[in-house]
Design a protein around this motif. Structure first.
Motif, PDB file in Angstrom:
ATOM      1  N   THR A  19       0.826  -1.112  -0.089  1.00  0.00           N
ATOM      2  CA  THR A  19       0.099  -0.073   0.152  1.00  0.00           C
ATOM      3  C   THR A  19       0.929   1.122   0.142  1.00  0.00           C
ATOM      4  O   THR A  19       1.987   1.285   0.462  1.00  0.00           O
ATOM      5  CB  THR A  19      -0.968   0.024   1.156  1.00  0.00           C
ATOM      6  N   ALA A  36       3.432   7.564   2.049  1.00  0.00           N
ATOM      7  CA  ALA A  36       3.878   8.642   1.524  1.00  0.00           C
ATOM      8  C   ALA A  36       5.468   9.159   2.140  1.00  0.00           C
ATOM      9  O   ALA A  36       5.992   9.906   1.289  1.00  0.00           O
ATOM     10  CB  ALA A  36       3.089   9.656   1.939  1.00  0.00           C
ATOM     11  N   SER A  75       4.130  10.768   9.667  1.00  0.00           N
ATOM     12  CA  SER A  75       3.833   9.223   9.930  1.00  0.00           C
ATOM     13  C   SER A  75       4.790   8.633  11.073  1.00  0.00           C
ATOM     14  O   SER A  75       4.187   7.595  11.557  1.00  0.00           O
ATOM     15  CB  SER A  75       4.157   8.578   8.585  1.00  0.00           C
ATOM     16  N   GLN A  80      -4.300   5.487   7.576  1.00  0.00           N
ATOM     17  CA  GLN A  80      -4.879   5.874   6.358  1.00  0.00           C
ATOM     18  C   GLN A  80      -3.969   7.046   5.680  1.00  0.00           C
ATOM     19  O   GLN A  80      -4.027   7.372   4.745  1.00  0.00           O
ATOM     20  CB  GLN A  80      -6.261   6.100   6.257  1.00  0.00           C
ATOM     21  N   ALA A  81      -3.866   7.827   6.758  1.00  0.00           N
ATOM     22  CA  ALA A  81      -2.900   9.314   6.508  1.00  0.00           C
ATOM     23  C   ALA A  81      -1.560   8.841   5.946  1.00  0.00           C
ATOM     24  O   ALA A  81      -1.140   9.808   5.054  1.00  0.00           O
ATOM     25  CB  ALA A  81      -2.926  10.234   7.807  1.00  0.00           C
ATOM     26  N   SER A 100      -0.578   6.602   4.279  1.00  0.00           N
ATOM     27  CA  SER A 100      -0.822   5.854   3.095  1.00  0.00           C
ATOM     28  C   SER A 100      -1.406   6.680   2.101  1.00  0.00           C
ATOM     29  O   SER A 100      -1.577   6.482   0.817  1.00  0.00           O
ATOM     30  CB  SER A 100      -1.702   4.680   2.947  1.00  0.00           C
ATOM     31  N   THR A 101      -1.397   8.105   2.310  1.00  0.00           N
ATOM     32  CA  THR A 101      -2.144   8.974   1.570  1.00  0.00           C
ATOM     33  C   THR A 101      -1.239   9.909   0.683  1.00  0.00           C
ATOM     34  O   THR A 101      -0.309  10.732   1.718  1.00  0.00           O
ATOM     35  CB  THR A 101      -3.270  10.017   2.054  1.00  0.00           C
ATOM     36  N   ASP A 158      -1.133  12.360  -1.267  1.00  0.00           N
ATOM     37  CA  ASP A 158      -1.592  13.916  -1.332  1.00  0.00           C
ATOM     38  C   ASP A 158      -1.447  14.467   0.113  1.00  0.00           C
ATOM     39  O   ASP A 158      -2.071  14.192   0.709  1.00  0.00           O
ATOM     40  CB  ASP A 158      -3.131  13.867  -1.708  1.00  0.00           C
ATOM     41  N   ALA A 167      -4.756  16.022   1.801  1.00  0.00           N
ATOM     42  CA  ALA A 167      -5.763  14.988   2.122  1.00  0.00           C
ATOM     43  C   ALA A 167      -5.178  14.257   3.303  1.00  0.00           C
ATOM     44  O   ALA A 167      -5.916  13.750   4.116  1.00  0.00           O
ATOM     45  CB  ALA A 167      -5.844  13.877   1.098  1.00  0.00           C
ATOM     46  N   ALA A 168      -3.943  13.970   3.425  1.00  0.00           N
ATOM     47  CA  ALA A 168      -3.215  13.197   4.500  1.00  0.00           C
ATOM     48  C   ALA A 168      -3.459  14.244   5.750  1.00  0.00           C
ATOM     49  O   ALA A 168      -3.516  13.592   6.873  1.00  0.00           O
ATOM     50  CB  ALA A 168      -1.617  13.038   4.114  1.00  0.00           C
ATOM     51  N   LEU A 184      -6.727  13.658   7.415  1.00  0.00           N
ATOM     52  CA  LEU A 184      -6.836  12.568   8.089  1.00  0.00           C
ATOM     53  C   LEU A 184      -6.069  12.460   9.454  1.00  0.00           C
ATOM     54  O   LEU A 184      -6.620  12.055  10.630  1.00  0.00           O
ATOM     55  CB  LEU A 184      -6.230  11.348   7.248  1.00  0.00           C
TER      56      LEU A 184
END
Length: 577
Positions: free
Chosen positions: A202, A205, A482, A514-515, A517-518, A520, A523-524, A527
């Motif tokens: 997955t 970032a 992260s 989720q953040a 793995s985002t 953008d 968008a991260a 989250l």
């Protein structure tokens, strides 16, 4: 330390920043945490800099060309506790000082610059590129000159060993964090031995934060090697420096240049680290025994600013001070933890901690982003708002009945008595803070005992095993975002990662992952902020303020100081001619 311990997420270090997450600076004092060196103009002269709220990319390191430095010499550094575990990927190896030293003696593939951007270190890494996005594939091109101290070249086997130890698939590896590694599906050699191909199941970032620093496969390929092979020793090195000596009785460690280094020769002949209690660091600087000391509290600042051989340097790093709540006894009840958050006046604590230091200490409303960082928003809401009346109502609803002024509440005949764990060598600043919290909680019927424990026991016997009701430390260097995941993710069996409160929810876990793995950034950030609001509601951690670096350095020290987000290039640290 200065008011708290540090973790990389904890930092205790005077110089701490690592891949694994934040550093823990424990509650012995809010010690200086230097996370790296950047490249901005330095302050000079003996007077303290009058600083506004530091910018994200502010640095203050006295940058000088190597030609302007004296060859040789020594940098004497305070060490806030003896280093037992050197493996920075192991759960007990996240202590900031040890992590920073490991970045000197092991391969650092990327060095973070003053803007917070990862830059390849050419002595180890010629390039690193995302060559595919579906799936995400990163191709690393290693410097063919790069060698481990056992003579083996750096290769995909080292990347693979780090991945296998840290991906969570084998719980025998007591990993500090699985963040990012658990999203890798394969590590393989590329088209030649200098290429490493990392494939992700997955998207991740912050992939540049992985393998930071790189460790040798020969030293971590079995759980026993990973967990025990780096206890009070470094079996294999691979950087510009190596360990010169470790004297546990004298509490000193030296780091010296490695003659087999293939890059530019380091300027200094030796870095000497000496374990000192936080209360002794200021005097050691004034006695010309060490070359820098935190000036982040009124007492230290007042003494250090007038030293003719000192210069005060300031910067704005990723560095936060908080109070963590445990999950045992009465604190297993979320309502009780929420009540504690409402009963503590954060603004008043900041005044206590910053008194006498002419630098703004911004109140912090976020566990992920600093106040001057893109993505920051205050998510503290009602949970960070000082409201003793609401705190009392929550405690009553949780069954803790008011016993009258000056008396602790009771439930089933038991008093509401909690323990705030601090190190015996804590600074007066920390003790003043704990005393203030003790008084605030007393106003709502919570009896708070302040328990002083031996400095070297604070992590191993208390914080790391979750044996506390309240504790304070600094999380530092948690950039990119992260890196905060291990502090709030759900424990797996006995492995709590760095979530020493052992508090989490599936929703927080999911949002953070989720953040991460985002790809953008906007968008991260959305989250991450959703997760942060839930962390506040959980009553996990009460953020207090973003801590600026305010540090006294010996005059003439160059390419070293208060670097903000940047990493230190230790080969260029030295003394001006």
């Amino acid at each position: 330390m200065d008011a708290t311990t540090t973790r990389r997420g904890r930092t205790r270090s005077q110089l701490a920043r690592t891949q694994l997450t934040r550093s823990l600076v424990a509650a012995t004092a809010l010690a200086l945490v230097v996370t790296g060196c950047g490249s901005s103009s330095s302050k000079s002269g003996g007077n303290a800099a009058q600083s506004a709220v530091p910018r994200l990319n502010a640095t203050d390191i006295n940058p000088q060309p190597v030609s302007a430095l004296k060859p040789g010499g020594e940098l004497r550094e305070p060490l806030q506790q003896w280093i037992d575990q050197w493996n920075p990927y192991q759960v007990d190896g996240t202590y900031g000082d040890s992590v920073e030293i490991m970045k000197m003696i092991e391969p650092l593939l990327f060095r973070i610059d003053a803007s917070g951007t990862f830059q390849p270190v050419p002595e180890f890494l010629q390039s690193a590129t995302v060559v595919s996005t579906s799936p995400q594939v990163v191709l690393y091109k290693l410097n063919p000159k790069a060698r481990w101290s056992d003579g083996k070249p750096l290769s995909y086997l080292d990347f693979k060993a780090v991945w296998q130890a840290d991906n969570g698939s084998n719980p025998a590896y007591n990993a500090a964090s699985t963040n990012g590694y658990n999203q890798i599906s394969d590590v393989a050699q590329g088209s030649d031995p200098t290429q490493v191909k990392v494939t992700f199941s997955t998207p991740f970032a912050d992939w540049q934060s992985l393998f930071y620093p790189l460790l040798p496969a020969a030293g971590i390929s079995t759980p026993d090697d990973f967990n025990k092979g780096w206890v009070e020793k470094v079996p294999i090195t691979g950087g510009a420096f190596k360990i010169g000596s470790q004297d546990k009785s004298a509490q000193t460690i030296t780091v010296v240049p490695d003659p087999n280094w293939w890059g530019d020769k380091p300027v200094l002949d030796k870095f000497t680290y000496r374990a000192l209690s936080s209360s002794a660091i200021t005097q050691a600087f004034l006695n010309n025994e060490i070359d820098y000391a935190s000036a982040g509290n009124a007492n230290a600042y007042g003494q250090l600013k007038g030293d003719a051989d000192a210069v005060i340097r300031t910067a704005g790093p990723w560095d936060e001070v908080h109070i963590s709540f445990g999950s045992n006894g009465a604190l297993a009840d979320q309502s009780v933890r929420q009540a504690l958050g409402k009963a503590i006046d954060r603004t008043a604590l900041i005044k206590v901690m910053s008194q006498g230091v002419p630098v703004t200490f911004p109140e912090l409303g976020n566990h992920v982003f600093m106040t001057n960082q893109t993505g920051y928003q205050d998510n503290s809401g009602q949970w960070g708002k000082f409201d003793p009346a609401a705190a009392g109502q929550l405690l009553t609803q949780a069954g803790w009945q008011d016993a009258g002024a000056g008396k602790p509440r009771t439930k089933n005949g038991q008093p509401l008595e909690l323990h705030f764990i601090v190190a015996a060598g804590s600074s007066q600043q920390t003790l003043d803070m704990t005393a203030a919290v003790q008084n605030m909680l007393g106003q709502v019927g919570v009896k708070l005992d302040v328990d002083k424990v031996p400095d070297n026991d604070l992590d191993e016997k208390y914080i790391n095993v979750g044996k506390f009701d309240l504790a304070t430390w600094r999380n530092t260097g948690s950039f990119p975002p992260s890196l905060i995941l291990p502090f709030y993710q759900q424990p797996t069996g006995d492995n709590v990662y760095q979530n020493f409160s052992k508090l989490s929810t599936p929703e927080i876990d999911s949002l953070l992952k989720q953040a991460a793995s985002t790809l953008d950034p906007a968008a991260a950030a959305k989250l991450y902020n959703q997760a942060d609001a839930k962390i506040w509601e959980l009553g996990h951690t009460l953020e207090i303020y973003q801590r600026p670096q305010v540090t006294a350095f010996r005059k003439g020290l160059a390419n070293f100081g208060a670097p903000g987000l940047a990493d230190v290039d230790y080969t260029k640290v030295g003394w001006q001619k």
